[in-house]
Design a protein around this motif. Sequence first.
Motif, PDB file in Angstrom:
ATOM      1  N   MET A   1      17.122   6.233   3.588  1.00 18.85           N
ATOM      2  CA  MET A   1      15.886   5.581   3.208  1.00 18.85           C
ATOM      3  C   MET A   1      15.178   6.424   2.155  1.00 18.85           C
ATOM      4  O   MET A   1      15.119   7.633   2.253  1.00 18.85           O
ATOM      5  N   GLN A   2      14.653   5.753   1.160  1.00 14.90           N
ATOM      6  CA  GLN A   2      13.919   6.407   0.080  1.00 14.90           C
ATOM      7  C   GLN A   2      12.479   5.894   0.091  1.00 14.90           C
ATOM      8  O   GLN A   2      12.232   4.738   0.430  1.00 14.90           O
ATOM      9  N   CYS A   3      11.549   6.751  -0.270  1.00 11.99           N
ATOM     10  CA  CYS A   3      10.143   6.360  -0.325  1.00 11.99           C
ATOM     11  C   CYS A   3       9.530   6.918  -1.608  1.00 11.99           C
ATOM     12  O   CYS A   3       9.687   8.103  -1.901  1.00 11.99           O
ATOM     13  N   LYS A   4       8.855   6.037  -2.350  1.00 12.02           N
ATOM     14  CA  LYS A   4       8.229   6.426  -3.615  1.00 12.02           C
ATOM     15  C   LYS A   4       6.801   5.893  -3.655  1.00 12.02           C
ATOM     16  O   LYS A   4       6.485   4.861  -3.082  1.00 12.02           O
ATOM     17  N   ARG A   5       5.957   6.618  -4.370  1.00 14.20           N
ATOM     18  CA  ARG A   5       4.581   6.183  -4.631  1.00 14.20           C
ATOM     19  C   ARG A   5       4.440   6.067  -6.145  1.00 14.20           C
ATOM     20  O   ARG A   5       4.834   6.974  -6.878  1.00 14.20           O
ATOM     21  N   ALA A   6       3.903   4.925  -6.592  1.00 11.98           N
ATOM     22  CA  ALA A   6       3.725   4.680  -8.017  1.00 11.98           C
ATOM     23  C   ALA A   6       2.275   4.317  -8.296  1.00 11.98           C
ATOM     24  O   ALA A   6       1.628   3.654  -7.490  1.00 11.98           O
ATOM     25  N   TRP A   7       1.785   4.774  -9.434  1.00 11.68           N
ATOM     26  CA  TRP A   7       0.462   4.403  -9.921  1.00 11.68           C
ATOM     27  C   TRP A   7       0.675   3.636 -11.211  1.00 11.68           C
ATOM     28  O   TRP A   7       1.246   4.168 -12.164  1.00 11.68           O
ATOM     29  N   GLY A  29      13.560  -6.582   0.731  1.00 14.55           N
ATOM     30  CA  GLY A  29      13.603  -6.006   2.073  1.00 14.55           C
ATOM     31  C   GLY A  29      12.903  -4.661   2.178  1.00 14.55           C
ATOM     32  O   GLY A  29      13.303  -3.818   2.987  1.00 14.55           O
ATOM     33  N   LEU A  30      11.860  -4.454   1.383  1.00 18.05           N
ATOM     34  CA  LEU A  30      11.150  -3.184   1.352  1.00 18.05           C
ATOM     35  C   LEU A  30       9.861  -3.256   2.153  1.00 18.05           C
ATOM     36  O   LEU A  30       9.340  -4.330   2.412  1.00 18.05           O
ATOM     37  N   ARG A  31       9.343  -2.100   2.507  1.00 18.62           N
ATOM     38  CA  ARG A  31       8.039  -2.029   3.157  1.00 18.62           C
ATOM     39  C   ARG A  31       7.132  -1.106   2.362  1.00 18.62           C
ATOM     40  O   ARG A  31       7.601  -0.326   1.527  1.00 18.62           O
ATOM     41  N   GLY A  32       5.829  -1.209   2.616  1.00 17.97           N
ATOM     42  CA  GLY A  32       4.883  -0.371   1.906  1.00 17.97           C
ATOM     43  C   GLY A  32       3.573  -1.067   1.674  1.00 17.97           C
ATOM     44  O   GLY A  32       3.141  -1.896   2.480  1.00 17.97           O
ATOM     45  N   HIS A  33       2.924  -0.776   0.532  1.00 15.38           N
ATOM     46  CA  HIS A  33       1.653  -1.415   0.196  1.00 15.38           C
ATOM     47  C   HIS A  33       1.416  -1.401  -1.309  1.00 15.38           C
ATOM     48  O   HIS A  33       2.037  -0.638  -2.039  1.00 15.38           O
ATOM     49  N   ALA A  34       0.494  -2.270  -1.725  1.00 17.25           N
ATOM     50  CA  ALA A  34      -0.013  -2.290  -3.098  1.00 17.25           C
ATOM     51  C   ALA A  34      -1.524  -2.377  -2.984  1.00 17.25           C
ATOM     52  O   ALA A  34      -2.054  -3.327  -2.406  1.00 17.25           O
ATOM     53  N   LEU A  35      -2.229  -1.377  -3.517  1.00 20.92           N
ATOM     54  CA  LEU A  35      -3.673  -1.276  -3.356  1.00 20.92           C
ATOM     55  C   LEU A  35      -4.364  -1.131  -4.705  1.00 20.92           C
ATOM     56  O   LEU A  35      -3.920  -0.355  -5.553  1.00 20.92           O
ATOM     57  N   ASN A  36      -5.468  -1.867  -4.888  1.00 20.52           N
ATOM     58  CA  ASN A  36      -6.310  -1.651  -6.063  1.00 20.52           C
ATOM     59  C   ASN A  36      -7.045  -0.329  -5.901  1.00 20.52           C
ATOM     60  O   ASN A  36      -7.561  -0.031  -4.823  1.00 20.52           O
ATOM     61  N   LEU A  37      -7.123   0.446  -6.952  1.00 21.96           N
ATOM     62  CA  LEU A  37      -7.868   1.698  -6.953  1.00 21.96           C
ATOM     63  C   LEU A  37      -9.159   1.515  -7.747  1.00 21.96           C
ATOM     64  O   LEU A  37      -9.212   0.691  -8.658  1.00 21.96           O
ATOM     65  N   PRO A  38     -10.188   2.289  -7.424  1.00 18.49           N
ATOM     66  CA  PRO A  38     -11.471   2.161  -8.129  1.00 18.49           C
ATOM     67  C   PRO A  38     -11.382   2.395  -9.632  1.00 18.49           C
ATOM     68  O   PRO A  38     -12.195   1.865 -10.387  1.00 18.49           O
ATOM     69  N   VAL A  79       8.300   9.264   3.989  1.00 15.10           N
ATOM     70  CA  VAL A  79       8.626   8.018   4.674  1.00 15.10           C
ATOM     71  C   VAL A  79       7.650   7.752   5.819  1.00 15.10           C
ATOM     72  O   VAL A  79       7.320   6.602   6.108  1.00 15.10           O
ATOM     73  N   ALA A  80       7.131   8.790   6.451  1.00 21.02           N
ATOM     74  CA  ALA A  80       6.198   8.625   7.572  1.00 21.02           C
ATOM     75  C   ALA A  80       4.909   7.932   7.141  1.00 21.02           C
ATOM     76  O   ALA A  80       4.199   7.367   7.971  1.00 21.02           O
TER      77      ALA A  80
END
Length: 89
Positions: A1-7, A29-38, A79-80
């Motif tokens: 399993m791979q986990c990445k954070r993108a801006w 088939g991925l999990r995670g989130h997409a969030l608006n930033l200020p 990943v946690a």
Amino acid sequence: MQCKRAWVSGRVQGVSFRAFTRMQAERLGLRGHALNLPDGRVEVLVCGQAQAVEALLHRLHVGPPAARVDAVHVETADVAQCPPGFRIG
């Protein structure tokens, strides 16, 4: 399993970028989130099979038709930190 954070920066808020990202993530088939930033960017956390994660990251450079992506900065994430499913906020 791979986990990445993108801006993702550019015109990415108010143009269905988060919904686009969730749709693409769910198809892959991925999990995670997409969030608006200020500051106007969108943060995307994505976890799953490496090939699927890379496919989503590639799609973030394009986004939905109304978006204009100027830059995507990617880092490895823990990943946690990844929630079940894929949420937007």
